[in-house]
Design an enzyme around this catalytic site. Sequence first.
Site, mmCIF file in Angstrom:
data_model
loop_
_atom_site.group_PDB
_atom_site.id
_atom_site.type_symbol
_atom_site.label_atom_id
_atom_site.label_comp_id
_atom_site.label_asym_id
_atom_site.label_seq_id
_atom_site.Cartn_x
_atom_site.Cartn_y
_atom_site.Cartn_z
ATOM 1 N N ASP A 1 -7.195 4.299 -4.165
ATOM 2 C CA ASP A 1 -7.798 4.108 -2.843
ATOM 3 C C ASP A 1 -8.441 5.462 -2.537
ATOM 4 O O ASP A 1 -8.695 6.234 -3.476
ATOM 5 C CB ASP A 1 -6.725 3.723 -1.807
ATOM 6 N N LYS B 1 0.856 -1.193 0.000
ATOM 7 C CA LYS B 1 0.000 0.000 0.000
ATOM 8 C C LYS B 1 0.882 1.228 0.000
ATOM 9 O O LYS B 1 2.032 1.158 0.437
ATOM 10 C CB LYS B 1 -0.865 0.001 1.264
HETATM 11 N N1 GLU Z 1 -7.501 0.213 -2.542
HETATM 12 C C1 GLU Z 1 -8.264 -0.951 -2.853
HETATM 13 C C2 GLU Z 1 -8.249 -1.883 -1.653
HETATM 14 O O1 GLU Z 1 -8.209 -1.445 -0.531
HETATM 15 C C3 GLU Z 1 -7.871 -1.581 -4.171
HETATM 16 C C4 GLU Z 1 -6.438 -1.967 -4.322
HETATM 17 C C5 GLU Z 1 -6.062 -2.451 -5.717
HETATM 18 O O2 GLU Z 1 -6.910 -2.512 -6.581
HETATM 19 O O3 GLU Z 1 -4.882 -2.777 -5.884
HETATM 20 O O4 GLU Z 1 -8.343 -3.078 -1.759
#
Ligand code: GLU
Length: 445
Positions: free
Chosen positions: A166, A126
């Site tokens: 996100d 992340k």
């Molecule tokens: N931010 C989203 C999550 O919390 C998607 C992450 C992504 O698609 O890589 O899962």
Amino acid sequence: MSPAVQMFMHDVAARNPGEREFHQAVGEVVESVMPVVEKQPEFRKARMLERIVEPERAVMFRVPWVDDRGEVRVNRGFRVQFNSALGPFKGGLRFHSSVNLSIVKFLGFEQMFKNALTTLPMGGGKGGSDFSPKGKSDGEVMRFCQAFMGELFRHVGPDTDVPAGDVGVGGREIGYLFGQYKKLVNRFEGWITGKGLNWGGSLIRKEAAGFGTVYFAAEMLATRGQTFDGKTVCISGYGNLGSHALEKVNELGGKVVTIADEHNYIYEPDGIKGDKARYVIDLWQVHRQGLEAYAEKYGAKLLPGRPWKTPCDVAIPTGAENEITLDDAKALVANGCKCVAEGANMPSTAEAIKHFQDNGVLFGPGKAANAGGVATSGLEMTQNSIRMAWSREEVDAKLKEIMKRIHCVCLETAEAYGTPGNYVNGANIAGFVKVANAMLDQGVV
Ligand code: GLU
């Protein structure tokens, strides 16, 4: 909390001082998986728990950029590459003023298990920045994204680490980030997910987290012979996730009575339907406006605080971490809420979760319930690799199938480990065992 969990968490807190959100996310998983680790000598010998709570790599960097008045601004960028045992690091970027190392670590930690649950070959990571796109011009957002990618590009790539959106990072930001990456590496790679549909994105990716959360909730309701038809639903966001959850609830015959932002909410006793629902979907994504614009357009009242005192059958939190406190959970239960599906990451406090579980509420934790977003990112990567684009129906059917499977694995795992109906244990144990077994196979690295 068992003495083993207490001791372990004491060490985690000492090694990661002040990282409150990270401690909370680790504590929840460790509590679920300690009995599994205690029974498996290979996990203990390999120091699996100690290794899994340590990111493989974390980078933190300066992001200087120039605003529309010509002033130099400085933000901080992060990418925490948590675990690559199952595939390249994968997970979104969050642009919000609250972002700090603790938040990014908690999100990366959760992401590794969430991605494991999707069964697609993705590790967990992340990133993000304390930059908030709200109130910034398109030009400012573009210059910030270019500056951010000016450092991030060294650490990522299609077989290394694949970011996505996100909170605060949608189609516009992904476009600017991708453009800058492509310029810096001089390659068009099917990399970064949530891309525009005309340059490699997947249909349904935008809707996926919201749709997926509702599919998961529908599966939970089905275990009690119920459906969304006629159910009253509270949602606490209006962005990408909240608005598409609203769309799907409406499609399944439910009635969404609230949407919210960080400070206020709107209560529509007759439901947010038709024209109003379509407007909510465009509110931020297209018009770049907030709830005030909705209130003004439809003569609705902007109420202060969170929406959780509103009577409902199903609650779908899609806001910030810890937005549902014990008091909110008590109000929800007292007002008849029977099902909570976490659209956001860790929106309920540990005490709130316990209250839901003690009162027989179907509780779907974020790492299972909202896995549809990243699962569809995985489907976007597959389409890029095979240089094909699937139809809306094909992607949606795959998403639905994945959510069904995650629900089923959570239930079966919870049952197998002696806590039937406990989706938190089911998700944590199933995710952990998958990652831990891959790490065992790959040796001490
Ligand atoms: N931010 C989203 C999550 O919390 C998607 C992450 C992504 O698609 O890589 O899962």
